[in-house]
Structures are given as C-alpha cells and as structure tokens.
Design a protein around this motif. Sequence first.
Motif, PDB file in Angstrom:
ATOM      1  N   GLN A 204      44.922  48.462 -71.827  1.00  0.00           N
ATOM      2  CA  GLN A 204      43.929  49.443 -71.429  1.00  0.00           C
ATOM      3  C   GLN A 204      43.816  49.598 -69.922  1.00  0.00           C
ATOM      4  OE1 GLN A 204      42.769  51.240 -73.686  1.00  0.00           O
ATOM      5  NE2 GLN A 204      43.248  50.079 -75.511  1.00  0.00           N
ATOM      6  N   ALA A 205      44.873  49.262 -69.186  1.00  0.00           N
ATOM      7  CA  ALA A 205      44.810  49.323 -67.727  1.00  0.00           C
ATOM      8  C   ALA A 205      44.436  50.714 -67.225  1.00  0.00           C
ATOM      9  CB  ALA A 205      46.150  48.912 -67.124  1.00  0.00           C
ATOM     10  N   ALA A 206      44.851  51.748 -67.944  1.00  0.00           N
ATOM     11  CA  ALA A 206      44.595  53.121 -67.500  1.00  0.00           C
ATOM     12  C   ALA A 206      43.126  53.502 -67.600  1.00  0.00           C
ATOM     13  CB  ALA A 206      45.427  54.102 -68.324  1.00  0.00           C
ATOM     14  N   TYR A 207      42.341  52.725 -68.324  1.00  0.00           N
ATOM     15  CA  TYR A 207      40.951  53.077 -68.536  1.00  0.00           C
ATOM     16  C   TYR A 207      39.996  52.421 -67.539  1.00  0.00           C
ATOM     17  CZ  TYR A 207      42.452  55.085 -72.953  1.00  0.00           C
ATOM     18  OH  TYR A 207      43.078  55.843 -73.902  1.00  0.00           O
ATOM     19  N   ARG A 208      40.527  51.703 -66.551  1.00  0.00           N
ATOM     20  CA  ARG A 208      39.666  51.060 -65.569  1.00  0.00           C
ATOM     21  C   ARG A 208      39.293  52.059 -64.476  1.00  0.00           C
ATOM     22  NH1 ARG A 208      43.519  46.911 -65.615  1.00  0.00           N
ATOM     23  NH2 ARG A 208      44.018  47.306 -63.430  1.00  0.00           N
ATOM     24  N   LEU A 209      38.025  52.119 -64.159  1.00  0.00           N
ATOM     25  CA  LEU A 209      37.553  52.979 -63.068  1.00  0.00           C
ATOM     26  C   LEU A 209      36.802  52.116 -62.065  1.00  0.00           C
ATOM     27  CD1 LEU A 209      36.375  56.178 -64.984  1.00  0.00           C
ATOM     28  CD2 LEU A 209      38.481  55.874 -63.706  1.00  0.00           C
ATOM     29  N   GLY A 210      35.540  52.444 -61.795  1.00  0.00           N
ATOM     30  CA  GLY A 210      34.879  51.706 -60.747  1.00  0.00           C
ATOM     31  C   GLY A 210      33.516  51.146 -61.034  1.00  0.00           C
ATOM     32  N   SER A 211      32.649  51.850 -61.789  1.00  0.00           N
ATOM     33  CA  SER A 211      31.269  51.395 -61.912  1.00  0.00           C
ATOM     34  C   SER A 211      30.784  51.474 -63.349  1.00  0.00           C
ATOM     35  CB  SER A 211      30.350  52.241 -61.025  1.00  0.00           C
ATOM     36  OG  SER A 211      30.169  53.529 -61.590  1.00  0.00           O
ATOM     37  N   LEU A 212      29.786  50.642 -63.664  1.00  0.00           N
ATOM     38  CA  LEU A 212      29.213  50.660 -65.003  1.00  0.00           C
ATOM     39  C   LEU A 212      28.587  52.014 -65.313  1.00  0.00           C
ATOM     40  CD1 LEU A 212      27.458  47.166 -65.244  1.00  0.00           C
ATOM     41  CD2 LEU A 212      29.647  47.865 -66.207  1.00  0.00           C
ATOM     42  N   GLU A 213      27.935  52.612 -64.313  1.00  0.00           N
ATOM     43  CA  GLU A 213      27.284  53.898 -64.539  1.00  0.00           C
ATOM     44  C   GLU A 213      28.297  54.971 -64.909  1.00  0.00           C
ATOM     45  OE1 GLU A 213      23.942  54.562 -64.598  1.00  0.00           O
ATOM     46  OE2 GLU A 213      23.781  52.389 -64.528  1.00  0.00           O
ATOM     47  N   THR A 214      29.471  54.964 -64.261  1.00  0.00           N
ATOM     48  CA  THR A 214      30.528  55.913 -64.615  1.00  0.00           C
ATOM     49  C   THR A 214      30.976  55.701 -66.050  1.00  0.00           C
ATOM     50  OG1 THR A 214      31.312  55.976 -62.329  1.00  0.00           O
ATOM     51  CG2 THR A 214      32.823  56.748 -64.021  1.00  0.00           C
ATOM     52  N   PHE A 215      31.172  54.436 -66.425  1.00  0.00           N
ATOM     53  CA  PHE A 215      31.616  54.131 -67.782  1.00  0.00           C
ATOM     54  C   PHE A 215      30.588  54.589 -68.817  1.00  0.00           C
ATOM     55  CE2 PHE A 215      33.851  50.218 -65.800  1.00  0.00           C
ATOM     56  CZ  PHE A 215      34.844  51.036 -65.298  1.00  0.00           C
ATOM     57  N   MET A 216      29.314  54.402 -68.504  1.00  0.00           N
ATOM     58  CA  MET A 216      28.265  54.803 -69.437  1.00  0.00           C
ATOM     59  C   MET A 216      28.280  56.314 -69.663  1.00  0.00           C
ATOM     60  SD  MET A 216      25.224  52.255 -68.143  1.00  0.00           S
ATOM     61  CE  MET A 216      23.988  52.848 -69.318  1.00  0.00           C
ATOM     62  N   ARG A 217      28.515  57.075 -68.587  1.00  0.00           N
ATOM     63  CA  ARG A 217      28.581  58.539 -68.748  1.00  0.00           C
ATOM     64  C   ARG A 217      29.774  58.923 -69.612  1.00  0.00           C
ATOM     65  NH1 ARG A 217      24.765  57.208 -65.939  1.00  0.00           N
ATOM     66  NH2 ARG A 217      24.160  56.671 -68.078  1.00  0.00           N
ATOM     67  N   MET A 218      30.893  58.190 -69.472  1.00  0.00           N
ATOM     68  CA  MET A 218      32.070  58.471 -70.282  1.00  0.00           C
ATOM     69  C   MET A 218      31.781  58.206 -71.754  1.00  0.00           C
ATOM     70  SD  MET A 218      34.263  59.615 -68.159  1.00  0.00           S
ATOM     71  CE  MET A 218      35.734  59.644 -69.170  1.00  0.00           C
ATOM     72  N   VAL A 219      31.102  57.102 -72.046  1.00  0.00           N
ATOM     73  CA  VAL A 219      30.733  56.772 -73.430  1.00  0.00           C
ATOM     74  C   VAL A 219      29.811  57.844 -73.996  1.00  0.00           C
ATOM     75  CG1 VAL A 219      29.432  55.146 -74.860  1.00  0.00           C
ATOM     76  CG2 VAL A 219      31.096  54.294 -73.194  1.00  0.00           C
ATOM     77  N   GLU A 220      28.846  58.270 -73.208  1.00  0.00           N
ATOM     78  CA  GLU A 220      27.897  59.294 -73.666  1.00  0.00           C
ATOM     79  C   GLU A 220      28.579  60.623 -73.968  1.00  0.00           C
ATOM     80  OE1 GLU A 220      25.133  59.240 -70.448  1.00  0.00           O
ATOM     81  OE2 GLU A 220      24.467  57.210 -70.911  1.00  0.00           O
ATOM     82  N   SER A 221      29.715  60.858 -73.314  1.00  0.00           N
ATOM     83  CA  SER A 221      30.462  62.091 -73.575  1.00  0.00           C
ATOM     84  C   SER A 221      31.336  61.968 -74.820  1.00  0.00           C
ATOM     85  CB  SER A 221      31.341  62.436 -72.362  1.00  0.00           C
ATOM     86  OG  SER A 221      32.426  61.530 -72.242  1.00  0.00           O
ATOM     87  N   GLY A 222      31.274  60.787 -75.472  1.00  0.00           N
ATOM     88  CA  GLY A 222      32.010  60.592 -76.710  1.00  0.00           C
ATOM     89  C   GLY A 222      33.338  59.891 -76.550  1.00  0.00           C
ATOM     90  N   ASN A 223      33.449  59.078 -75.500  1.00  0.00           N
ATOM     91  CA  ASN A 223      34.757  58.517 -75.168  1.00  0.00           C
ATOM     92  C   ASN A 223      34.691  57.013 -74.967  1.00  0.00           C
ATOM     93  OD1 ASN A 223      37.373  58.165 -74.326  1.00  0.00           O
ATOM     94  ND2 ASN A 223      37.326  59.775 -72.775  1.00  0.00           N
TER      95      ASN A 223
END
Length: 308
Positions: A217-236
């Motif tokens: 899952q190396a391609a799925y690493r970004l930078g912040s928890l808040e960014t990740f949470m928005r991605m999850v909320e978008s269905g991802n």
Amino acid sequence: MNIQQLEYILAVDTYRHFAKAAEHCRVTQPTLSMMIQKLEDELGIKLFDRNLQPVRPTPAGRKVIEQARNVLYQASLIKDIVNEEEQSLKGTFRLAVLPTIAPYLLPRFFQQLSEKHTDLDIRMLEMKTAPTMAALQNGEIDAAIIANQPTESNLQGDILYYEQFFGYVAHNESIFKKDLIRTADINDERLWLLDEGHCFRDQLMRFCQMEKVKVRQAAYRLGSLETFMRMVESGNGITFIPELATLQLSKEQKELVRPFAIPKPTREIVFVTRKDFIRHTVAGILIESIKKAVPKEMLTLQPGQKVV
C-alpha cells in the motif's frame, strides 16, 4: 568571547545562511558577520566554510558549535533557577507536540490555560518524534508531548493519559459492516498510512503485523490524519485515528468509527523533559491542565487495552 557570539554561530549553523541567521537574531548581517569574525580571530580558526552554499561548519567549527550549544543551555538554566525559586511563570516555555496529538489535544486546554495564566508564554511546535528528541537533548525546547516513554538516559517522562486507536472506515469497505476490527480483517484493505517517522504509524504497524501491507500500500501514503479522514469520508479506504479525534466528530462521521477487538491498541501520551529540567512550576501547571482536559477514563489504562 561572549554569549551573544555563541548565539550567532548557533543561528548560522541552524539556518546555514548568514542573512537568515541575522534576521533570526534581529541584527543586521554585517553586525552578525563581524561578531563571528571576531570570535574566529580570537580562537584562531575558521568556524564556517563560506565558500560553500549553503555555508557549513568546518570540522573544528562543529566541535565549537556543539560546545556553544551546551554553554548556552547551561546559561539558560540560571534564569530558570531564579524563576523556579520565585515560582514565577515568566519567560518563554518551548513545548513540542507530535502532529498526531496536537490537533486533538491543544484545543481542549490551551486557550483556557492562556486566559488563566496570562504570564505564561508557551511556544508550541509540531514535530515528529526523532527531531523532538534531538531538540530536547540539545536544549532547543523545554519539554515535549510524545506517544511513548523516552529511552534516552538523560530524559524522563510522566504519563499524561492513555489513548486508544480506532479505525475510520469508508461505507463501501467490508470492515464497515463489522462492529469490531480484528487485525486479520485489514490485510487486504486500502489503507491510508502516515509516512515513516511517525510513531503513530509505527505502533500500529507493529500491533497489526502489517509489514506486507506496508509494501503493498505504499502508493496510499500521504501526509496527515485529517487528509486521510477526508478520503475515507469520500468513500475511499480505511485509516486509523486517535481517541481524542473521535470526540471532535459529527454524528455522521462517528458512524465511520470502528473500535478494535480486545486487546485494544493503546498509546501512552507522555510529558518528557531532560533530567536536569528546572521549571517544574510551569510543567506542573501544564500537566494539570492537560489531565483535566481529557476524559477521566483516559487517565488510567482500562481493561482490555494494550499499550503498543
């Protein structure tokens, strides 16, 4: 040789640029350069190689700078001793906080603390664990809030509270249909993970034994928890969040939260200082304010929780 000259060479070492160092020290560049030149003349050596860009310390300069850092730290303790004897809150207190702690903890206590103790001048810095430990040992900060007990022999830690990890899961993920997350359930999920260097990531990787996922899952690493949470909320995909973050969520967001099955991964949130730390009055106020700001059940390790 004087304290001011030592401060100047540390600034140049930090910024590797005379103009930026002068700006930091609030003097003109000619003044800073002249004072450093005088110190070099007195010592009979060059402290910096000015032919390089950015400028770098010479081999001898590195040793002088390291000693200067120790001297300045010891000198700073003189004012700390006086302030502590008078139980004074005056003076700047530099506190580093991990990026996975700061957004969820600081809003719970910092404004009230500032209003109650107007003499306090606390400077907050968000830093990862490794640079935080280095800054603490070098005397660049006074204390830190991190997510594990320090292992360095000259540091000491006081546990503030215990914080569980939770899953944050998109509606279309298979785990969303389950009430609890088990480590076996997440091997094939699309994970949003913090970059290496975050202890939040490292603790979860160890607990969930996710070394294979780390590569896949190396391609799925970004930078912040808040960014990740928005991605999850978008269905991802799925990510992990600390317990205090769940207290900031809306009703709709809380529907995406899933606790772990027992043993529930939990981290120690620790207030760390050097062992020669002096400003115990300020530290005591900070620790008390933080403990009052978190739910009481987080002050002790609960049944079913496991520190990771």
